[in-house]
Scaffold this active site. Structure first.
Site, PDB file in Angstrom:
ATOM      1  N   THR A  86      15.233  43.501 -26.575  1.00 17.69           N
ATOM      2  CA  THR A  86      14.638  43.150 -27.867  1.00 17.69           C
ATOM      3  C   THR A  86      13.618  44.236 -28.243  1.00 17.69           C
ATOM      4  O   THR A  86      13.219  45.039 -27.395  1.00 17.69           O
ATOM      5  CB  THR A  86      13.974  41.753 -27.814  1.00 17.69           C
ATOM      6  N   LYS A 130       9.606  48.407 -23.657  1.00 14.05           N
ATOM      7  CA  LYS A 130       8.415  49.043 -23.089  1.00 14.05           C
ATOM      8  C   LYS A 130       7.208  48.098 -23.048  1.00 14.05           C
ATOM      9  O   LYS A 130       6.322  48.253 -22.208  1.00 14.05           O
ATOM     10  CB  LYS A 130       8.062  50.284 -23.936  1.00 14.05           C
ATOM     11  N   VAL A 184      11.757  54.733 -20.307  1.00 13.49           N
ATOM     12  CA  VAL A 184      11.171  56.077 -20.375  1.00 13.49           C
ATOM     13  C   VAL A 184      12.258  57.136 -20.478  1.00 13.49           C
ATOM     14  O   VAL A 184      13.145  57.206 -19.623  1.00 13.49           O
ATOM     15  CB  VAL A 184      10.300  56.362 -19.120  1.00 13.49           C
ATOM     16  N   GLY A 209      14.898  57.680 -22.411  1.00  9.57           N
ATOM     17  CA  GLY A 209      16.288  57.350 -22.736  1.00  9.57           C
ATOM     18  C   GLY A 209      17.268  57.540 -21.589  1.00  9.57           C
ATOM     19  O   GLY A 209      17.176  56.866 -20.562  1.00  9.57           O
ATOM     20  N   LYS A 240       4.996  55.170 -22.721  1.00  9.56           N
ATOM     21  CA  LYS A 240       5.867  55.674 -21.650  1.00  9.56           C
ATOM     22  C   LYS A 240       5.042  56.342 -20.547  1.00  9.56           C
ATOM     23  O   LYS A 240       5.358  56.230 -19.359  1.00  9.56           O
ATOM     24  CB  LYS A 240       6.892  56.649 -22.230  1.00  9.56           C
TER      25      LYS A 240
HETATM   26  N1  HSE Z   1      11.634  55.811 -30.659  1.00  5.42           N
HETATM   27  C1  HSE Z   1      11.840  56.285 -29.326  1.00  5.42           C
HETATM   28  C2  HSE Z   1      11.938  57.795 -29.348  1.00  5.42           C
HETATM   29  C3  HSE Z   1      13.107  55.669 -28.788  1.00  5.42           C
HETATM   30  O1  HSE Z   1      12.078  58.353 -30.434  1.00  5.42           O
HETATM   31  O2  HSE Z   1      11.844  58.431 -28.295  1.00  5.42           O
HETATM   32  C4  HSE Z   1      13.234  55.724 -27.322  1.00  5.42           C
HETATM   33  O3  HSE Z   1      12.185  55.078 -26.649  1.00  5.42           O
END
Ligand code: HSE
Length: 328
Positions: free
Chosen positions: A82, A111, A138, A140, A211
């Site tokens: 979510t 997160k 963290v 992707g 992160k």
């Molecule tokens: N909005 C985040 C980014 C997505 O641009 O890194 C991944 O956490």
């Protein structure tokens, strides 16, 4: 292994599509978005659910909720994807607690709960004998947590620095390459689905700071909070600043850095030479660990995107399948 999927935004759809496409031995028995839910212990036809969602915005029965799925469905692992609420972590913290209390494994890309309540949730998972995994929170698709846990096992992590927000990296790349204004580049990032629901999280450095907190607590267990991060975003950067950096053979990147011995926990735009390992284009993230044995290790990869984030989630699910479920 049976899984329940909570959240059908960009990440949830990516996970659902990959589970439907790949034969990984993972069956979805419960699914929920913010308005509806669906359960079938024999396995859900995901393609039909996704088609329904596209057509009428709902994934199933509007009298059922995510809570119903978490508390009643037959599953081994909850996939909690979510949207992040960095202030309260809810409703995701409640979802995760409810699954752990049923002795269900949890995999999340969210997160909020991990930045705010990792200690409590990890302790609860340990007590219940299940896993709580959060690779996707963290950077992707980059296997940061797997690298720390396995590849760098036994190393002391001395410091880390990196690009942890794909949206900012994309915006800075587009501003430097095309001379776009910050607003134009942000609009493109939103259209591509990279930005958070509230993009101020990205451009003000909040997402990167969250992160950083997750990484610091995972590595050093030092109880740092979002408010401990010294933070400056990219929202005030002008195309001129990028042009001036370019004239010196440099560019600007939003860098997150932590070094506990120096009491350093910071997110800020930094001028870097163009051939610096942390200077990469588009939504690429990059993260350098300074360690005692391996010395410097830099990981580079896609930091945002639906399928890229699904990669991290599926890696966690298969880890759970191989290390917990199949051994039970
Ligand atoms: N909005 C985040 C980014 C997505 O641009 O890194 C991944 O956490």
């Amino acid at each position: 292994m049976k899984v329940a999927l909570i959240g059908l935004g960009s990440v949830g759809r990516g996970v659902a599509e990959m589970l439907a496409k790949k034969d990984l031995g993972l069956t979805i028995t419960g699914i929920a978005d913010s308005k509806s839910a669906f359960m079938d212990p024999a396995g859900i036809d995901i393609s039909r659910i996704l088609a329904n969602k596209k057509k009428n915005g709902s994934c199933g029965d509007q009298h059922l909720t995510a809570e119903d799925v978490i508390k009643k469905a037959d599953y081994d692992a909850l996939i909690e994807v979510t949207p992040t609420n960095a202030l309260s972590g809810e409703p995701a913290i409640g979802y995760i607690r409810a699954a752990l209390s049923r002795k269900k494994h949890v995999v999340t890309s969210n997160k909020g709960p991990i930045a705010l309540a990792a200690k409590e949730l990890r302790a609860m998972a340990k007590k219940k004998g299940v896993a709580l995994r959060y690779e996707a929170t963290v950077a992707g698709a980059i296997p940061v947590m797997h690298t720390l846990e396995h590849g760098l096992a036994g190393n002391e992590i001395l410091a880390l620095y990196g690009v942890l927000n794909g949206t900012c990296n994309f915006i800075l790349t587009r501003m430097a390459a095309e001379g776009l204004t910050y607003e134009q580049a942000l609009m493109e990032a939103r259209e591509m689905g990279y930005a958070e629901a509230d993009p101020t999280y990205d451009v003000q450095g909040i997402d990167a700071a969250i992160k950083l907190v997750i990484l610091a607590n995972t590595i050093w267990d030092n109880g740092v909070k979002l408010s401990d991060v010294d933070r400056t975003g990219i929202d005030l950067l002008t195309p001129d600043a990028l042009r001036l950096a370019d004239e010196e053979g440099c560019t600007i990147r939003l860098i997150a850095e932590a070094n506990p011995k120096k009491h350093l926990l910071r997110v800020s735009p930094r001028i870097l030479e163009k051939n610096h390992p942390l200077v990469n284009d588009g939504t690429l993230n990059a993260l350098t660990f300074e360690t005692d044995m391996a010395k410097e290790i830099t990981l580079i990869g896609r930091g945002a995107g639906s399928i890229e984030t699904a990669s991290a989630i599926i890696g966690d699910l298969l880890y759970i399948r191989d290390h917990y479920v199949q051994r039970a």
